[in-house]
Design an enzyme around this catalytic site. Structure first.
Site, PDB file in Angstrom:
ATOM      1  N   PRO A 168      40.484  48.243  40.383  1.00 42.28           N
ATOM      2  CA  PRO A 168      41.054  49.291  41.246  1.00 42.28           C
ATOM      3  C   PRO A 168      39.971  50.062  42.010  1.00 42.28           C
ATOM      4  O   PRO A 168      39.614  51.175  41.651  1.00 42.28           O
ATOM      5  CB  PRO A 168      41.771  50.197  40.246  1.00 42.28           C
TER       6      PRO A 168
ATOM      7  N   GLN B 238      46.906  52.960  39.230  1.00 47.50           N
ATOM      8  CA  GLN B 238      46.019  53.807  38.436  1.00 47.50           C
ATOM      9  C   GLN B 238      46.092  55.283  38.842  1.00 47.50           C
ATOM     10  O   GLN B 238      46.066  55.605  40.028  1.00 47.50           O
ATOM     11  CB  GLN B 238      44.571  53.326  38.567  1.00 47.50           C
TER      12      GLN B 238
ATOM     13  N   CYS C 200      35.717  56.517  35.996  1.00 51.15           N
ATOM     14  CA  CYS C 200      35.103  56.919  37.259  1.00 51.15           C
ATOM     15  C   CYS C 200      33.902  57.836  36.989  1.00 51.15           C
ATOM     16  O   CYS C 200      34.048  58.880  36.344  1.00 51.15           O
ATOM     17  CB  CYS C 200      36.103  57.628  38.165  1.00 51.15           C
TER      18      CYS C 200
ATOM     19  N   HIS D 203      34.482  48.493  31.382  1.00 47.22           N
ATOM     20  CA  HIS D 203      33.321  48.247  32.245  1.00 47.22           C
ATOM     21  C   HIS D 203      32.081  48.437  31.374  1.00 47.22           C
ATOM     22  O   HIS D 203      31.912  49.491  30.761  1.00 47.22           O
ATOM     23  CB  HIS D 203      33.330  49.242  33.416  1.00 47.22           C
TER      24      HIS D 203
ATOM     25  N   GLY E 265      32.345  44.045  34.872  1.00 45.50           N
ATOM     26  CA  GLY E 265      30.928  44.348  35.069  1.00 45.50           C
ATOM     27  C   GLY E 265      30.080  43.101  35.210  1.00 45.50           C
ATOM     28  O   GLY E 265      30.065  42.238  34.333  1.00 45.50           O
TER      29      GLY E 265
ATOM     30  N   GLY F 299      35.394  43.291  40.626  1.00 49.35           N
ATOM     31  CA  GLY F 299      35.346  44.409  41.557  1.00 49.35           C
ATOM     32  C   GLY F 299      34.505  44.082  42.773  1.00 49.35           C
ATOM     33  O   GLY F 299      34.965  43.438  43.714  1.00 49.35           O
ATOM     34  N   ARG F 300      33.227  44.496  42.736  1.00 50.78           N
ATOM     35  CA  ARG F 300      32.370  44.348  43.911  1.00 50.78           C
ATOM     36  C   ARG F 300      32.183  42.893  44.354  1.00 50.78           C
ATOM     37  O   ARG F 300      31.939  42.631  45.529  1.00 50.78           O
ATOM     38  CB  ARG F 300      31.014  45.017  43.645  1.00 50.78           C
TER      39      ARG F 300
END
Length: 338
Positions: free
Chosen positions: A17, A71, A102, A171, A203, A226-227
């Site tokens: 997210p 989320q 976060c 993560h 991660g 994610g990235r």
């Protein structure tokens, strides 16, 4: 397959997210590329409760995106419960996820996000209260700890499980690390071994091979990307295929990358209007162009553009020039790529 409560995702690949990225325009592309579960960018519990119109727009879910996890974040149990009820009763999201990862100061100073990681005693009560108030499965996305001195990953994850949470995404970095350093997959493995509910690892999953290594190393039930997916939904598709049959589909051509980038932009225009969408797409276009021959100059041009058609023209011209003379790279452009 990945089962979270009564929700079944067709495979173990999960889109993280990411704030400013995971709106319906990109989520739908991720789903079309085969992603098992997509997660929406985090939304403030207080903004939901106050009925902020821009926030309520962020709760929109296209049926084609399902199954989808929506989320929310907040530092107060009461408003988290109220927001979760809105998501439960007024959206067609499948899963309610609570952000406990976060690392951004403006979030943590409100006792939200990663700040929860310092309060294992409060986590179980918060999760139990939310779970009791809604019908949809409740999950948590967390980091392994606040810093190297405060790593309570197993304790925090167990608190989520005891509170009735249906899954935990971990993560492998601390809040202090932000997005630097290396993700600790050993701690993710320890969390998986300590829990009976599904655990999703997150991660340093940048390639399909990374996803396979994480699954083998940690035994997690799902892999969150994610990235690695920024400007690169092919990473999601290639990972799904690689995990299913051990085969790696080829990387996309420049023309294919640009075709999907324009589709992404057009969906964003439909969602947010041209002015906002084109500005937002600048960063995405830079990600789509990453690694492509001679793209450095194109990125510079795109950062100044205001109109959808201008951006399309520049991108099409780039692809045409590339196909006409793929070797036409000046020494200067070549250096800019490295």
């Amino acid at each position: 397959m990945l089962r979270i409560g009564n929700v079944e995702a067709p495979n173990k690949v999960v889109l993280a997210p990411m704030a400013g990225v995971c709106n319906p325009a990109f989520r739908l592309i991720a789903k079309e590329f085969g992603t098992g579960l997509v997660c929406a960018e985090m939304v403030s519990d207080k903004a939901i409760v106050h009925g902020n119109s821009r926030t309520l727009d962020m709760l929109y879910v296209d049926d084609r995106e399902k199954p989808l996890s929506l989320q929310i974040f907040g530092g107060d149990t009461e408003t988290l419960v109220q927001a979760a009820k809105v998501v439960d009763q007024h959206t067609n999201a499948d899963i309610i996820d609570i952000n406990m990862g976060c690392p951004v100061p403006k979030i943590t100073k409100c006792d939200a996000g990663a700040r929860w990681l310092l309060q294992p005693d409060k986590i179980e009560e918060m999760i139990a209260t939310v779970v009791a108030a809604v019908n949809k499965p409740v999950t948590v996305k967390m980091r392994i700890g606040w810093d190297s001195e405060h790593i309570y990953a197993i304790e925090n994850a167990k608190a989520v499980e005891r509170g009735g949470g249906s899954a935990v995404s971990v993560h492998g970095r601390t809040r202090e690390q932000m997005y630097t350093g290396k993700a600790d997959w050993d701690i993710i493995r320890d969390v998986k071994q300590a829990l009976s509910i599904p655990v999703i690892g997150n991660g340093d999953v940048i390639t399909p091979e990374d996803a396979k290594r994480m699954l083998d190393h940690t035994g997690v039930d799902g892999v969150m990307i994610g990235r690695g997916a920024l400007g690169n939904p092919w990473m999601l598709y290639r990972t799904v295929q690689y995990l299913a049959n051990g085969e790696l589909p080829p990387e996309p051509t420049a023309a294919e990358k640009i075709r999907i980038a324009i589709l992404h932009m057009d969906r964003l225009v439909a969602l947010k209007g041209e002015h906002v969408a084109v500005k937002e797409m600048r960063k995405h276009m830079a990600w789509y162009l990453k690694g492509l021959v001679g793209s450095a100059r194109v990125k510079d041009v795109i950062m100044e553009l205001q109109k959808r058609d201008e951006m399309v023209h520049v991108l099409h011209e780039y692809v045409e020039n590339l196909s006409a003379d793929p070797e036409a790279l000046s020494a200067q452009e070549s250096a800019a790529l490295h």
